[in-house]
Design a protein around this motif. Sequence first.
Motif, PDB file in Angstrom:
ATOM      1  N   SER A  77      39.580  48.773  48.504  1.00 38.81           N
ATOM      2  CA  SER A  77      38.396  48.508  49.326  1.00 38.81           C
ATOM      3  C   SER A  77      37.730  49.795  49.788  1.00 38.81           C
ATOM      4  CB  SER A  77      38.786  47.648  50.535  1.00 38.81           C
ATOM      5  OG  SER A  77      39.672  48.356  51.385  1.00 38.81           O
ATOM      6  N   GLN A  78      38.525  50.886  49.926  1.00 39.41           N
ATOM      7  CA  GLN A  78      37.952  52.163  50.332  1.00 39.41           C
ATOM      8  C   GLN A  78      37.092  52.773  49.227  1.00 39.41           C
ATOM      9  OE1 GLN A  78      41.072  54.742  51.725  1.00 39.41           O
ATOM     10  NE2 GLN A  78      41.848  53.252  53.203  1.00 39.41           N
ATOM     11  N   PHE A  79      37.288  52.306  48.015  1.00 43.95           N
ATOM     12  CA  PHE A  79      36.473  52.772  46.889  1.00 43.95           C
ATOM     13  C   PHE A  79      35.415  51.749  46.501  1.00 43.95           C
ATOM     14  CE2 PHE A  79      40.474  55.077  46.506  1.00 43.95           C
ATOM     15  CZ  PHE A  79      40.040  56.373  46.293  1.00 43.95           C
ATOM     16  N   LEU A  83      38.837  42.636  46.029  1.00 43.79           N
ATOM     17  CA  LEU A  83      39.474  41.607  45.219  1.00 43.79           C
ATOM     18  C   LEU A  83      38.949  40.236  45.615  1.00 43.79           C
ATOM     19  CD1 LEU A  83      43.191  42.834  45.266  1.00 43.79           C
ATOM     20  CD2 LEU A  83      41.494  43.157  43.469  1.00 43.79           C
ATOM     21  N   PRO A  84      38.740  39.344  44.640  1.00 43.86           N
ATOM     22  CA  PRO A  84      38.288  37.978  44.969  1.00 43.86           C
ATOM     23  C   PRO A  84      39.303  37.277  45.855  1.00 43.86           C
ATOM     24  CG  PRO A  84      38.043  38.424  42.621  1.00 43.86           C
ATOM     25  CD  PRO A  84      38.847  39.556  43.197  1.00 43.86           C
ATOM     26  N   PRO A  85      38.846  36.422  46.759  1.00 40.96           N
ATOM     27  CA  PRO A  85      39.788  35.699  47.634  1.00 40.96           C
ATOM     28  C   PRO A  85      40.781  34.878  46.820  1.00 40.96           C
ATOM     29  CG  PRO A  85      37.542  35.473  48.426  1.00 40.96           C
ATOM     30  CD  PRO A  85      37.441  36.110  47.076  1.00 40.96           C
ATOM     31  N   GLY A  86      42.018  34.849  47.268  1.00 38.62           N
ATOM     32  CA  GLY A  86      43.055  34.084  46.581  1.00 38.62           C
ATOM     33  C   GLY A  86      43.676  34.801  45.405  1.00 38.62           C
ATOM     34  N   THR A  87      43.263  36.032  45.137  1.00 37.25           N
ATOM     35  CA  THR A  87      43.830  36.779  44.016  1.00 37.25           C
ATOM     36  C   THR A  87      45.201  37.332  44.399  1.00 37.25           C
ATOM     37  OG1 THR A  87      41.619  37.403  43.281  1.00 37.25           O
ATOM     38  CG2 THR A  87      43.464  38.681  42.415  1.00 37.25           C
ATOM     39  N   ASN A  88      46.147  37.144  43.514  1.00 35.46           N
ATOM     40  CA  ASN A  88      47.503  37.659  43.738  1.00 35.46           C
ATOM     41  C   ASN A  88      47.917  38.484  42.522  1.00 35.46           C
ATOM     42  OD1 ASN A  88      50.039  38.153  44.760  1.00 35.46           O
ATOM     43  ND2 ASN A  88      50.874  36.154  44.178  1.00 35.46           N
ATOM     44  N   PRO A  89      47.511  39.727  42.461  1.00 32.84           N
ATOM     45  CA  PRO A  89      47.817  40.542  41.282  1.00 32.84           C
ATOM     46  C   PRO A  89      49.313  40.813  41.160  1.00 32.84           C
ATOM     47  CG  PRO A  89      46.898  41.906  43.012  1.00 32.84           C
ATOM     48  CD  PRO A  89      46.796  40.495  43.494  1.00 32.84           C
ATOM     49  N   GLN A  90      49.796  40.767  39.933  1.00 34.71           N
ATOM     50  CA  GLN A  90      51.193  41.082  39.641  1.00 34.71           C
ATOM     51  C   GLN A  90      51.272  42.533  39.159  1.00 34.71           C
ATOM     52  OE1 GLN A  90      53.684  38.906  40.336  1.00 34.71           O
ATOM     53  NE2 GLN A  90      52.067  37.555  41.141  1.00 34.71           N
TER      54      GLN A  90
END
Length: 377
Positions: A77-79, A83-90
């Motif tokens: 977010s500082q850049f 991320l879209p809401p509900g996103t859970n990156p692995q």
Amino acid sequence: MSNRKLRLSRAAMASLLFILMTCSPAAFADRIKDLASVAGVRNNQLVGYGLVVGLDGTGDQTSQTPFTVQSIANMLSQFGINLPPGTNPQLKNVAAVTVHASLPPFVKPGQQIDVTVASIGNAKSLRGGSLLMTPMKGADGGVYAMAQGNLVVGGFGAAGNDGSSVTVNIPSGGRIPNGAIVERTVPTDFLTRESVVLNLHSPDFTTSNRLASLINSQLGEGIANAVDAVSIHLRAPKVPMQRTAFLAHIEGLEVEPGEAPARVIINSRTGTVVIGSHVRVTPAAVSHGSLVVTISERPFASQPIAPFSNAGDTVVLPDSEVDITEEDSKMFLFEPGTSLDEIVQAVNRVGAAPGDLVAILEALKQAGALRAELVVI
């Protein structure tokens, strides 16, 4: 002839006295810098929280470490990346870590210090990872250094498809040599206070008094004042350059430290016993033995009286045999003023193990025969 013999005899005695004096063991002396430190001149601990990236699938399991995903989201977010809401990156190549280091005294901004990195999640290994820019804070919450760089990891692990694995050392931690740049110094009153205080690493009144006497004999009476068993106050110059030269000269002086008190150290976990050279034992007789209890179980089958009859059932009955034997107990005698070497030899003659030696020393202490402090760690 008598006068000549007398002169030869005196010359021989003088030569013998000179040889004995030169062959006598020299007093053991230490530098003051090895015995004491300047009060207020010390390291300061720094700690930070950061991310290690670039791992080969050995990072945190994000389903079990949500703070790793949160940290990645905050960094992106500082850049300007949201991320879209509900996103859970692995993210298998990222690990959340703590970074800690020691800030040396008088270090200046721009200098570099080593840092240690350790995983706080469930990352399997940090090998091959890089630490992203991490602020390192002191106890007051201020940022004193910024850490970043490639990790040097001494441990590694390997796993097979059947679940077997081998791990050498600790792969979840590493170091970054010169991995942090100092941003600001820790304020100190070293140059502003009127006196400088030396604190002994090991409190001892004898060493404190000898150190103060040595400094006064070298630099003038009243320069040093032994306050207690730890602290020695020095009347130091107020000019910074003179004060530095003053302490540099004092650190190089050698003084004979006071002898340690009679003490026996026992490590209850490892069985290690360390006996000081001044430990003495008053007259005492020691007998050390033990009982050996052996219990043997020999079950046997009980058959009916008449074979192939229905008069009873075959059952297994226990048969216990208890045997008690007492080992030969040898007694040894401690004469008055028994030294360390004699104590060890006497205990070794009876074949005592480290645990037996601990029991013997504790019994001697309880009987008042051990002239030493018994310390159990």
